[in-house]
Structures are given as C-alpha cells and as structure tokens.
Scaffold this active site. Structure first.
Site, mmCIF file in Angstrom:
data_model
loop_
_atom_site.group_PDB
_atom_site.id
_atom_site.type_symbol
_atom_site.label_atom_id
_atom_site.label_comp_id
_atom_site.label_asym_id
_atom_site.label_seq_id
_atom_site.Cartn_x
_atom_site.Cartn_y
_atom_site.Cartn_z
ATOM 1 N N HIS A 140 0.884 -1.045 -0.101
ATOM 2 C CA HIS A 140 0.035 -0.235 -0.307
ATOM 3 C C HIS A 140 0.679 1.509 0.339
ATOM 4 O O HIS A 140 0.730 2.371 -0.487
ATOM 5 C CB HIS A 140 -1.126 -0.052 0.713
ATOM 6 C CG HIS A 140 -1.928 -1.157 1.105
ATOM 7 N ND1 HIS A 140 -2.848 -1.655 0.399
ATOM 8 C CD2 HIS A 140 -1.405 -1.972 2.219
ATOM 9 C CE1 HIS A 140 -3.329 -2.836 1.184
ATOM 10 N NE2 HIS A 140 -2.206 -2.993 2.180
HETATM 11 C C1 BDR Z 1 -2.622 0.976 5.809
HETATM 12 O O1 BDR Z 1 -2.223 0.583 7.128
HETATM 13 C C2 BDR Z 1 -1.264 0.204 7.681
HETATM 14 O O2 BDR Z 1 -1.678 -1.678 8.356
HETATM 15 C C3 BDR Z 1 -0.871 0.195 6.293
HETATM 16 O O3 BDR Z 1 1.332 0.252 7.141
HETATM 17 C C4 BDR Z 1 -0.618 0.285 5.476
HETATM 18 O O4 BDR Z 1 -0.099 2.601 5.803
HETATM 19 C C5 BDR Z 1 -3.151 -0.492 4.605
HETATM 20 O O5 BDR Z 1 -4.249 0.030 5.161
#
Ligand code: BDR
Ligand code: CA
Length: 322
Positions: free
Chosen positions: A251
């Site tokens: 992400h």
């Molecule tokens: C986001 O949530 C976190 O766990 C990850 O690092 C990312 O920023 C994804 O939903």
C-alpha cells in the site's frame, strides 16, 4: 528536486515506501516523522532506524518521534499483519556472532516532537514541502491545530488511506489508517491544503506475489533485498490465511510512486468526508464519485486506477539500481 517529509508508522509496507523514496533521485527527504499506528510509536521509531540502517546514506533525514495516541480514540495496532515488532519479526534475527542481522542506523533522533519537526520543515520549505503520510494522520492534525499558517504553506499532502468503492480492511467500511484516527483525518481533509489520496481501491490493484518477491530478491546480495524477503514473510502468511493469496499489498509505496511516476496513476477530484461518529461505519471515507454529482469545491484527488505491472517494475528497478 521534490522536498518530501515522510510521516510513517512502520509497518512492512511503510518499509517498502521509505526504501523507494530514499532510492529515488527525484527527492530530497529532509525529515521523517513517526506516528503510532501499525505499532506503538516508540517501536515505529525503532523500525524507522532499522529501515534507514539498510542504506548507505551520506546524509540522514532529521527524525522525530510523533504522537503516541490518536486524537480521541484509543490506539488500535496491526501486529497481527506486520508481526509483533511491525517489521515481520526481523528484529529477532541475528548474525552467527549474536549481533542483530538488521542493526539500526547510526544516527540520532531530533529533540523536537514529530509535530514540531513538521512545522519546522513547513517553515523551511514554504510552498515546496510535500508531506507523504503513510500512517494515521494524527501528527498532521496536531501540526494543523498548532500552527495552521505554517501548514497552509505546504505544497500538498499525499496520503495512503481510505476506501471508496470496496470493503475496508479493518472493518467492512474502514481502512486502517483512517480507522485508527478518523478525527485527525477529518481535520486534514477539511483543512484546505491539496490532498491526494491512494485508497485501498488503488493499492489493491498492485499485487506483489510471493513468487515475484522471491524472483526479485533471491539472487541479490544486498541488504535491502534480503530484508524485504525476511520482513515480508509474516505478512504473506497472514495474506495466505486471511486474504486468499500468498503475497502482499505494498500500500504505502503507492503515494511515493505517485510523485515519481505520476503517469501510472489516474485520479478523480472529489469531496471526501470521514465518518467520526458511527459505530458500524467509524473511520469510513465517503465521497460521491459520480461525475454528475461533483461539487464545485473538491477537497481531494482520489486515485482509482494504477498501472500495476509498470509500478512493480519501476519499484524493483529502483531497488536494484546501484
Ligand atoms: C495501511 O495500514 C497499514 O497497516 C499499512 O502500513 C498501510 O499504511 C493499509 O490499510
Ligand atoms: Ca503505514
């Protein structure tokens, strides 16, 4: 050269993002701030030092530890996805002589708080500084509350967070970063500085499979490749069990690439709001994306489409470049 400040809660995918940023010639990264999210903030800071320790940097960014708790809600972490230490339990790995396999960078923390460092950088690079927010938006909201005039001089804020036309990843309706601190997200979206969002709708289009990660890292001698392979194992097991494939969504690397490879991303203007009150919908991001329903005062650009393969190729190219 783009001046970027990274605000982060590392987090395995945060590690991908930070490494990509530090290996990208388009950026000068004068500062990185940590925030609670995937892990408590002191662990996030420790993890940031571990990530920077993988690189041979001539000059380190200034580093400051940010907020330890969301504005109002109690902290929710994500150790079940990212491992107990937030970096796939790599902190337990040792060399034969017992020294840590991935030691922290040899640099010191700023005596400023995360909020103070954000404001300091906003003042030092007026109309130029881009904040890339990879965790809950608590530090940004705190900085806005403390000195809105300085924050108005930001060039833009790029966020990984939210979800619009899909299900959430914490609850049915909410994405993690917004769910952890919806009040902060609300304040940032309402503030008026241009916001560009990489929501789950976009990040889910990029599927890093375990096979691809193995191919990209297995014959590489460098520490970054070894670390990414080691750190991602726990996440990939979580995905195998709960998401349905052996691999990982990286992400947080998307907002970085939105700056280096803007042509790979398609976004629409939208008026984005955050649900701060609902029980079932707490942390939900809401925007009517129908073209005929657009307001004349959008507060964000929402990325909805990614050239996924081109993005992954660019990511690994940067990683393997000397
Ligand atoms: C986001 O949530 C976190 O766990 C990850 O690092 C990312 O920023 C994804 O939903
Ligand atoms: Ca993150």
């Amino acid at each position: 050269m783009q001046q970027i400040l990274i605000d982060t809660d590392p987090g395995v995918d945060d590690a991908y993002a930070i490494l990509l940023a530090m290996l990208s010639h388009e950026f000068h990264v004068p500062a990185i701030t940590t925030v609670c999210g995937n892990v408590p903030v002191d662990q996030a800071t420790q993890n940031l030092l571990t990530i920077l320790g993988l690189l041979d940097l001539d000059e380190f960014p200034m580093i400051a530890q940010g907020e330890a708790a969301p504005l109002i809600k109690p902290l929710v972490t994500a150790a079940h996805v990212h491992g107990d230490d937030g970096l796939g339990n790599t902190s337990h790995l040792q060399n034969a002589n017992g020294s840590p396999l991935y030691p922290p960078a040899n640099t010191t923390l700023s005596s400023m708080t995360g909020t103070e460092l954000i404001l300091e950088m906003a003042a030092q690079y007026p109309d130029e500084l881009i904040i890339v927010a990879l965790g809950p938006l608590t530090n940004l909201a705190t900085a806005i509350r403390k000195d809105p005039a300085k924050m108005r001089r930001l060039r833009k804020i790029i966020i990984m967070g939210g979800v619009f036309e899909e299900y959430g990843n914490v609850t049915t309706t909410a994405e993690f970063n917004i769910f952890v601190d919806p009040h902060a997200a609300h304040e940032v979206f309402q503030f008026g500085v241009p916001v560009h969002i990489a929501p789950l709708d976009a990040t889910h289009q990029v599927v890093l499979t375990g096979e691809r990660l193995r191919t990209e890292t297995e014959n590489q001698e460098d520490r970054v490749s070894r670390f990414l392979w080691d750190a991602t194992q726990a996440c990939m097991e979580f995905y195998r069990e709960h998401v349905g494939f052996w691999g990982f969504h990286i992400h947080d690397a998307l907002p970085i690439a939105m700056l280096t490879h803007p042509d790979y991303f398609e976004s629409v203007n939208a008026y984005v709001q955050v649900e701060t009150a609902g029980d079932l919908t707490n942390g939900m991001t809401i925007a009517d994306l129908r073209p005929e329903r657009q307001r004349s005062d959008p507060n964000a650009q929402v990325c909805l489409k990614v050239a996924a393969e081109a993005f992954l190729n660019a990511f690994f190219e940067r990683l393997h470049a000397p």
